[in-house]
Design an enzyme around this catalytic site. Structure first.
Site, short mmCIF file in Angstrom:
data_model
loop_
_atom_site.label_atom_id
_atom_site.label_comp_id
_atom_site.label_asym_id
_atom_site.label_seq_id
_atom_site.Cartn_x
_atom_site.Cartn_y
_atom_site.Cartn_z
N HIS A 185 -56.53 40.19 17.64
CA HIS A 185 -55.77 41.40 17.90
C HIS A 185 -54.68 41.64 16.86
CE1 HIS A 185 -53.46 38.34 20.32
NE2 HIS A 185 -52.40 38.99 19.87
N GLU B 158 -47.38 43.85 28.50
CA GLU B 158 -48.36 44.09 27.44
C GLU B 158 -49.66 44.68 27.95
OE1 GLU B 158 -49.46 39.56 26.73
OE2 GLU B 158 -51.19 40.90 26.58
N GLN C 108 -52.88 44.87 20.82
CA GLN C 108 -52.00 44.35 21.87
C GLN C 108 -50.69 45.13 21.79
OE1 GLN C 108 -50.33 40.38 21.34
NE2 GLN C 108 -50.38 40.01 23.53
N HIS D 128 -47.33 41.43 14.82
CA HIS D 128 -48.04 40.22 14.41
C HIS D 128 -49.54 40.48 14.36
CE1 HIS D 128 -48.25 39.83 18.87
NE2 HIS D 128 -49.38 39.18 18.67
N GLU E 283 -50.52 34.61 14.88
CA GLU E 283 -50.84 33.92 16.14
C GLU E 283 -52.27 33.40 16.03
OE1 GLU E 283 -50.59 36.70 19.41
OE2 GLU E 283 -51.66 35.39 20.79
N1 CMX Z 1 -42.97 39.62 11.28
C1 CMX Z 1 -42.54 39.28 10.03
N2 CMX Z 1 -41.34 38.70 9.81
C2 CMX Z 1 -40.54 38.47 10.88
C3 CMX Z 1 -40.93 38.80 12.18
C4 CMX Z 1 -42.19 39.42 12.37
N3 CMX Z 1 -42.61 39.77 13.58
N4 CMX Z 1 -39.94 38.45 13.04
C5 CMX Z 1 -38.96 37.93 12.30
N5 CMX Z 1 -39.32 37.93 10.99
C6 CMX Z 1 -38.53 37.47 9.86
C7 CMX Z 1 -37.10 37.97 9.93
O1 CMX Z 1 -37.00 39.27 9.38
C8 CMX Z 1 -36.37 36.95 9.09
O2 CMX Z 1 -36.50 37.29 7.74
P1 CMX Z 1 -35.23 37.21 6.73
O3 CMX Z 1 -34.78 35.78 6.81
O4 CMX Z 1 -35.82 37.59 5.42
O5 CMX Z 1 -34.24 38.17 7.28
C9 CMX Z 1 -37.15 35.66 9.34
O6 CMX Z 1 -38.43 36.08 9.89
C10 CMX Z 1 -36.52 34.71 10.35
O7 CMX Z 1 -35.92 35.46 11.34
P2 CMX Z 1 -34.97 34.76 12.43
O8 CMX Z 1 -33.89 35.71 12.77
O9 CMX Z 1 -34.61 33.39 12.01
O10 CMX Z 1 -35.94 34.57 13.60
P3 CMX Z 1 -36.14 35.43 14.88
O11 CMX Z 1 -35.13 35.00 15.87
O12 CMX Z 1 -36.30 36.88 14.58
O13 CMX Z 1 -37.56 34.85 15.30
C11 CMX Z 1 -39.81 34.20 15.13
C12 CMX Z 1 -38.68 35.01 14.48
C13 CMX Z 1 -41.08 34.53 14.38
C14 CMX Z 1 -39.48 32.71 14.99
C15 CMX Z 1 -39.90 34.61 16.63
O14 CMX Z 1 -40.10 36.00 16.72
C16 CMX Z 1 -41.01 33.88 17.37
O15 CMX Z 1 -40.87 32.74 17.74
N6 CMX Z 1 -42.17 34.58 17.63
C17 CMX Z 1 -43.29 34.00 18.34
C18 CMX Z 1 -43.40 34.48 19.78
C19 CMX Z 1 -43.63 35.96 19.89
O16 CMX Z 1 -43.51 36.72 18.93
N7 CMX Z 1 -43.97 36.40 21.14
C20 CMX Z 1 -44.24 37.80 21.45
C21 CMX Z 1 -45.73 38.12 21.37
C22 CMX Z 1 -46.51 37.45 22.48
C23 CMX Z 1 -48.02 37.60 22.36
O17 CMX Z 1 -48.55 37.96 21.32
O18 CMX Z 1 -48.71 37.34 23.38
CO CO Z 2 -50.43 38.49 20.42
#
Ligand code: CMX
Ligand code: CO
Length: 152
Positions: free
Chosen positions: A19, A55, A72, A96, A146
């Site tokens: 997705h 979602e 998604q 993502h 993912e």
């Molecule tokens: N895509 C690309 N880059 C991303 C991002 C995304 N979705 N989210 C954050 N970033 C980038 C930020 O812009 C940042 O970049 P810079 O350092 O250049 O500014 C960097 O990653 C780190 O950001 P952070 O502030 O340290 O981290 P966050 O608190 O924003 O967390 C992440 C980022 C990926 C660790 C967190 O979003 C995560 O753990 N995601 C996994 C879980 C998830 O997304 N769940 C929802 C979907 C559930 C599903 O699909 O079922």
């Molecule tokens: Co997903």
């Protein structure tokens, strides 16, 4: 002959695009946009409190491993969730991508062995009982990635 692992491809492999995750502020409006614009229908809707999302999975097409490919649509359920933080920073948009695999733990271990940060030490519960692991976007060319193993 070397006993070094084959670094050309991870074993097990990812076998499809499962997705594309899209962050939205209003799930119902987003569902209606994709339904009326392209004809995609909702196959599944749920709230995943661990991920902080409400979602919907909209089926786009079947895949040649017997699975399917979805959109998604993700609306945050709380302000401290990843999708809420994303919306605050970037507004609505692609959040993502997710690759399907028959062995999420094995693939995550393989990818982690290449230096990519695996954000979940153990697979978590994803949509419809699937098992999911996230990879850090900074180790994936800026793409939050993912890995997902469906429940079937
Ligand atoms: N895509 C690309 N880059 C991303 C991002 C995304 N979705 N989210 C954050 N970033 C980038 C930020 O812009 C940042 O970049 P810079 O350092 O250049 O500014 C960097 O990653 C780190 O950001 P952070 O502030 O340290 O981290 P966050 O608190 O924003 O967390 C992440 C980022 C990926 C660790 C967190 O979003 C995560 O753990 N995601 C996994 C879980 C998830 O997304 N769940 C929802 C979907 C559930 C599903 O699909 O079922
Ligand atoms: Co997903």
């Amino acid at each position: 002959m070397s006993n070094a692992p084959d670094r050309a491809a991870p074993v097990p492999a990812a076998t499809r695009l499962d997705h594309v995750g899209i962050a939205c502020r209003d799930l119902d409006a987003s569902i209606e946009f994709y339904r009326s614009t392209y004809g995609f229908e909702v196959e599944h809707e749920e709230v995943n409190e661990e991920q902080g999302v409400r979602e919907a999975m909209l089926r786009v097409n079947g895949a040649d491993d017997g699975g399917a490919t979805y959109l998604q649509l993700l609306e945050p359920t709380r302000p401290d969730s990843p999708v809420a933080r994303f919306l605050e920073r970037n507004g609505e948009g692609v959040h993502h991508i997710a690759f399907g695999t028959g062995d999420v733990a094995g693939l995550a271990a393989g990818v982690g062995g290449r230096g990519v940060r695996v954000l979940d030490a153990e697979p978590r519960r994803g949509t419809a009982g699937s098992r999911i692991v996230f990879l850090h976007p900074k180790d994936c060319g800026g793409v939050l990635t993912e890995l997902v193993q469906s429940a079937h």
